[in-house]
Design a protein around this motif. Structure first.
Motif, PDB file in Angstrom:
ATOM      1  N   LEU A 109     -36.297  14.661  37.909  1.00  0.00           N
ATOM      2  CA  LEU A 109     -37.131  13.463  37.766  1.00  0.00           C
ATOM      3  C   LEU A 109     -36.581  12.301  38.583  1.00  0.00           C
ATOM      4  CD1 LEU A 109     -37.979  13.454  33.944  1.00  0.00           C
ATOM      5  CD2 LEU A 109     -39.388  14.252  35.836  1.00  0.00           C
ATOM      6  N   LEU A 110     -35.265  12.094  38.515  1.00  0.00           N
ATOM      7  CA  LEU A 110     -34.646  11.012  39.279  1.00  0.00           C
ATOM      8  C   LEU A 110     -34.844  11.218  40.778  1.00  0.00           C
ATOM      9  CD1 LEU A 110     -31.262  10.556  37.331  1.00  0.00           C
ATOM     10  CD2 LEU A 110     -33.255   9.029  37.295  1.00  0.00           C
ATOM     11  N   SER A 111     -34.753  12.456  41.229  1.00  0.00           N
ATOM     12  CA  SER A 111     -34.909  12.763  42.655  1.00  0.00           C
ATOM     13  C   SER A 111     -36.322  12.468  43.128  1.00  0.00           C
ATOM     14  CB  SER A 111     -34.561  14.235  42.916  1.00  0.00           C
ATOM     15  OG  SER A 111     -33.226  14.517  42.553  1.00  0.00           O
ATOM     16  N   ILE A 112     -37.311  12.879  42.334  1.00  0.00           N
ATOM     17  CA  ILE A 112     -38.704  12.632  42.711  1.00  0.00           C
ATOM     18  C   ILE A 112     -38.993  11.130  42.755  1.00  0.00           C
ATOM     19  CG2 ILE A 112     -41.115  12.941  42.006  1.00  0.00           C
ATOM     20  CD1 ILE A 112     -40.250  15.634  40.781  1.00  0.00           C
ATOM     21  N   ILE A 137     -31.762  12.130  52.104  1.00  0.00           N
ATOM     22  CA  ILE A 137     -30.692  11.604  51.258  1.00  0.00           C
ATOM     23  C   ILE A 137     -30.647  12.391  49.944  1.00  0.00           C
ATOM     24  CG2 ILE A 137     -29.830   9.603  50.014  1.00  0.00           C
ATOM     25  CD1 ILE A 137     -29.583   9.299  53.005  1.00  0.00           C
ATOM     26  N   ALA A 138     -31.823  12.647  49.353  1.00  0.00           N
ATOM     27  CA  ALA A 138     -31.884  13.412  48.107  1.00  0.00           C
ATOM     28  C   ALA A 138     -31.343  14.817  48.307  1.00  0.00           C
ATOM     29  CB  ALA A 138     -33.321  13.460  47.587  1.00  0.00           C
ATOM     30  N   LEU A 139     -31.663  15.426  49.455  1.00  0.00           N
ATOM     31  CA  LEU A 139     -31.142  16.763  49.759  1.00  0.00           C
ATOM     32  C   LEU A 139     -29.623  16.743  49.832  1.00  0.00           C
ATOM     33  CD1 LEU A 139     -31.527  19.733  50.617  1.00  0.00           C
ATOM     34  CD2 LEU A 139     -31.763  18.917  52.983  1.00  0.00           C
ATOM     35  N   ALA A 140     -29.063  15.719  50.458  1.00  0.00           N
ATOM     36  CA  ALA A 140     -27.601  15.608  50.549  1.00  0.00           C
ATOM     37  C   ALA A 140     -26.979  15.406  49.173  1.00  0.00           C
ATOM     38  CB  ALA A 140     -27.225  14.458  51.475  1.00  0.00           C
ATOM     39  N   ILE A 141     -27.643  14.611  48.329  1.00  0.00           N
ATOM     40  CA  ILE A 141     -27.128  14.370  46.980  1.00  0.00           C
ATOM     41  C   ILE A 141     -27.109  15.661  46.165  1.00  0.00           C
ATOM     42  CG2 ILE A 141     -27.626  13.189  44.793  1.00  0.00           C
ATOM     43  CD1 ILE A 141     -28.728  10.852  46.448  1.00  0.00           C
ATOM     44  N   LEU A 142     -28.097  16.523  46.388  1.00  0.00           N
ATOM     45  CA  LEU A 142     -28.225  17.772  45.614  1.00  0.00           C
ATOM     46  C   LEU A 142     -27.714  18.988  46.384  1.00  0.00           C
ATOM     47  CD1 LEU A 142     -31.886  17.242  44.297  1.00  0.00           C
ATOM     48  CD2 LEU A 142     -29.767  16.635  43.141  1.00  0.00           C
ATOM     49  N   ILE A 143     -26.928  18.789  47.439  1.00  0.00           N
ATOM     50  CA  ILE A 143     -26.631  19.859  48.381  1.00  0.00           C
ATOM     51  C   ILE A 143     -25.907  21.046  47.752  1.00  0.00           C
ATOM     52  CG2 ILE A 143     -24.463  18.829  49.153  1.00  0.00           C
ATOM     53  CD1 ILE A 143     -27.037  20.755  51.311  1.00  0.00           C
ATOM     54  N   ILE A 144     -24.923  20.832  46.900  1.00  0.00           N
ATOM     55  CA  ILE A 144     -24.156  21.956  46.360  1.00  0.00           C
ATOM     56  C   ILE A 144     -25.029  22.876  45.512  1.00  0.00           C
ATOM     57  CG2 ILE A 144     -22.276  22.600  44.793  1.00  0.00           C
ATOM     58  CD1 ILE A 144     -21.338  21.777  47.554  1.00  0.00           C
TER      59      ILE A 144
END
Length: 245
Positions: A109-112, A137-144
């Motif tokens: 939800l936060l990412s969207i 940026i969202a992809l980098a934040i969730l990368i792992i």
């Protein structure tokens, strides 16, 4: 709460409501399951969640989105309290599916909202805007969690197995096989995720598609270097075994 634009990725800007709902549903289910799949060693899911929620909390704060910022920081505080009992050799509790799915849902939800609010700002809405390439940026934040899930799913499909087939091919399992402890592997992966966040924020102005390529190629390069190191280690071990015989 849904995606309404692809930010020019694949040449697409605004998307139809049907595609919007379908893509949002798939993305949410994927993110939720990605967080569940990385919950394989002590401290990893909690550490990754702490980093991600602190990052979103800070970004939402500077975007003047106080409600979302409080939600993100509240999740960080909850996870920090949990980590006290989930790290080290004497870990006493673990997330389980309920914890992992709940965290994945909130992060999704936060990412969207992060992506959509920055998109609104670029269209002239009355909000503070300083992120140009929000999806990247969202992809980098969730990368792992996202990269690890895509990697193991792809590998399982190539090997003719179900993408949901359980195995020990996750990144954290590979780090354990090298010889790291749970705590060391968790610190390495959280630190790597932090590096991706810093890289993406530093290169925000280059454009969404370009930044996505940078993030994906960097993740692939790191994975390839680790694979080469693992292969070299296995080769040395094999040669030593041959020498013994």
């Amino acid at each position: 709460i849904r995606f309404t634009s692809f930010y020019g990725v694949l040449g697409m800007e605004e998307i139809s409501p049907i595609l919007s709902y379908l893509f949002t549903s798939v993305a949410m289910v994927f993110i939720i399951n990605a967080f569940n799949l990385i919950d394989g060693i002590n401290g990893l899911l909690g550490g990754i969640t702490l980093l991600i929620s602190l990052t979103y909390g800070t970004l939402f704060y500077f975007m003047n989105e106080q409600g979302l910022s409080v939600l993100a920081f509240s999740l960080a505080g909850a996870v920090l309290g949990f980590l006290k009992y989930n790290v080290g050799r004497r870990a006493r509790i673990f997330m389980g599916d309920a914890g992992a799915y709940s965290i994945g849902f909130v992060i999704a939800l936060l990412s969207i909202k992060f992506i959509e609010l920055n998109k609104s700002a670029t269209l002239g809405a009355d909000s503070f805007h300083f992120i140009k390439s929000a999806p990247a940026i969202a992809l980098a934040i969730l990368i792992i969690p996202t990269y690890d899930t895509l990697r193991v799913f792809t590998k399982r499909i190539i090997n003719g197995k179900s993408p949901f087939f359980a195995d020990r091919n996750h990144i954290h399992h590979r780090l354990l096989n090298v010889g790291f402890t749970h705590s060391q592997a968790s610190v390495i992966l959280v630190g790597t995720n932090l590096g991706f966040v810093a890289l993406a924020l530093a290169l925000d102005q280059i454009g969404t598609t370009q930044l996505m390529l940078v993030v994906i190629l960097t993740a692939q390069f790191i994975s390839a270097m680790f694979w080469l190191y693992d292969a070299k280690r296995n080769l040395i071990a094999t040669n030593k075994a041959k020498d013994v015989f």
